[in-house]
Design an enzyme around this catalytic site. Structure first.
Site, short mmCIF file in Angstrom:
data_model
loop_
_atom_site.label_atom_id
_atom_site.label_comp_id
_atom_site.label_asym_id
_atom_site.label_seq_id
_atom_site.Cartn_x
_atom_site.Cartn_y
_atom_site.Cartn_z
N ASP A 11 -1.57 11.02 16.52
CA ASP A 11 -0.38 10.27 16.72
C ASP A 11 0.82 11.21 16.45
O ASP A 11 0.88 12.35 15.78
CB ASP A 11 -0.34 9.19 15.56
CG ASP A 11 0.90 8.30 15.84
OD1 ASP A 11 1.30 7.94 17.03
OD2 ASP A 11 1.60 7.88 14.88
N SER A 12 2.00 10.77 16.84
CA SER A 12 3.23 11.48 16.42
C SER A 12 3.61 11.49 14.96
O SER A 12 4.32 12.46 14.55
CB SER A 12 4.55 10.90 17.15
OG SER A 12 4.56 9.51 16.68
N CYS A 74 -1.49 6.57 19.60
CA CYS A 74 0.12 6.70 19.73
C CYS A 74 0.23 5.84 21.17
O CYS A 74 -0.22 6.49 22.21
CB CYS A 74 0.58 7.96 19.81
SG CYS A 74 2.28 8.07 20.26
N GLU A 154 7.63 4.31 8.72
CA GLU A 154 7.59 5.58 8.08
C GLU A 154 8.06 5.56 6.61
O GLU A 154 7.71 6.45 5.72
CB GLU A 154 8.22 6.62 9.13
CG GLU A 154 7.52 7.01 10.39
CD GLU A 154 6.43 8.28 10.29
OE1 GLU A 154 6.50 8.84 9.35
OE2 GLU A 154 5.45 8.03 10.67
N CYS A 189 2.94 -0.35 19.48
CA CYS A 189 3.24 1.04 18.64
C CYS A 189 2.52 0.90 17.60
O CYS A 189 2.28 -0.20 16.61
CB CYS A 189 4.73 0.94 18.46
SG CYS A 189 5.18 2.28 17.18
N HIS A 191 2.72 2.12 15.01
CA HIS A 191 3.51 1.98 13.29
C HIS A 191 3.74 0.39 13.20
O HIS A 191 3.94 0.30 11.96
CB HIS A 191 4.83 2.63 13.44
CG HIS A 191 5.01 4.03 13.29
ND1 HIS A 191 4.20 4.91 14.49
CD2 HIS A 191 5.13 4.92 12.31
CE1 HIS A 191 4.52 6.21 13.89
NE2 HIS A 191 5.08 6.25 12.72
N1 DGL Z 1 3.21 5.63 16.72
C1 DGL Z 1 3.80 5.84 17.98
C2 DGL Z 1 3.54 4.72 19.13
O1 DGL Z 1 2.51 3.88 19.04
C3 DGL Z 1 5.28 5.67 18.05
C4 DGL Z 1 6.06 6.57 17.03
C5 DGL Z 1 7.09 7.46 17.86
O2 DGL Z 1 8.13 6.99 18.21
O3 DGL Z 1 6.75 8.62 17.58
O4 DGL Z 1 4.17 4.74 20.14
#
Ligand code: DGL
Length: 272
Positions: A11-12, A74, A154, A189, A191
């Site tokens: 993931d990012s 992600c 985050e 997402c 997150h």
């Molecule tokens: N966790 C990433 C997703 O599922 C998004 C976070 C980011 O913007 O890097 O899209």
């Protein structure tokens, strides 16, 4: 490919840990290797070409370590870079999160109206609309970019009036629809599951909130089984974490995402 190799999960940032957790629950014998590219986060506001470049770089790091499958935990990377990953790393199995998310939503919606909340880059790619309509052509999709949810997650800001206020800012125009209100909302997402309780307060009890993580874990299991790559013995799998920036912060926020204590010394700092 050997079945004793770990599953690589990318993931990012920390968000993919929600998928990591679901995979670890479903497949406790598997070794898991996680990489969060926190130095480059967020991906969701970046251009498609940049997202593809970063995703290929990060995935290469996992592949160099030796993995039997890559899970792109992600949505932004899945939405923009999945074909590029599959083309570059074939025959390595690559599992994304969008198709499982679409499947999970289709299995619960009754009125076939689905709200997708995600990053700007995921919404712009229209992949959720395509994935949902491939499964259910009559489904109606409303898509909303909710950029601020990523830094809030985050930061470990998961509940309370600030989170709910931001949710109202993004979602009130959909929620104020008299008719045609979606009955299902996809957390598009990785997150966003951290904010699930606050989001449920805002959307109310008539909307089912779908976190794709469990369906992703099912997909991972099915794909590994199909390729004869599941760990054959009964054991507890090893977990290893890598980040591209600030191990201390990764451990602190990671503990919230995983719901268990993670120490900074257990997190490896890597450069891409
Ligand atoms: N966790 C990433 C997703 O599922 C998004 C976070 C980011 O913007 O890097 O899209």
């Amino acid at each position: 490919m050997h079945s004793n190799l770990p599953i690589g999960i990318f993931d990012s940032g920390m968000g993919g840990l929600t998928v990591f957790k679901a995979i670890s629950r479903r497949l406790p014998a598997e070794d898991l290797l996680y990489l969060g590219d926190t130095a480059r986060l967020p991906y969701g506001t970046k251009a498609r070409e940049t997202i593809i470049r970063y995703t290929l770089l990060a995935s290469t790091k996992l592949i160099e370590r030796g993995i039997k499958m890559l899970v792109v935990a992600c949505n932004t990377a899945t939405a923009n870079a999945l074909p590029a990953l599959r083309a570059r790393f074939a025959p390595l199995p690559v599992v994304g999160v969008v198709e499982p998310g679409a499947r999970a939503a289709i299995s619960v919606t009754k009125n076939e109206r689905i709200l997708v909340i995600a990053t700007e880059a995921t919404i712009k790619s229209c992949v959720y609309t395509a994935a949902i309509q491939a499964l259910k052509p009559t489904a109606q999709i409303t898509a909303k970019a909710c950029t601020l949810f990523v830094p809030m997650a985050e930061e470990g800001l998961m509940t309370g009036c600030l989170v709910e206020g931001v949710a109202h800012y993004y979602l009130d125009d959909v929620l104020n629809l008299k008719d045609n209100l979606p009955d299902t909302m996809i957390l598009g997402c990785t997150h966003f599951p951290l904010l699930k309780d606050a989001l449920k307060n805002v959307v109310g009890p008539t909307m089912t909130v779908v976190d794709p993580a469990a369906t992703v874990a099912e997909t991972v299991e099915a794909e590994l089984a199909c390729q004869n790559l599941l760990v054959a013995t009964e054991r507890t799998g090893q977990k290893h974490f890598m980040t591209t920036d600030n191990q201390e912060r990764f451990a602190r926020t990671g503990s919230l995402f995983l719901g268990e204590e993670l120490s900074a010394s257990a997190v490896e700092l890597v450069d891409l």
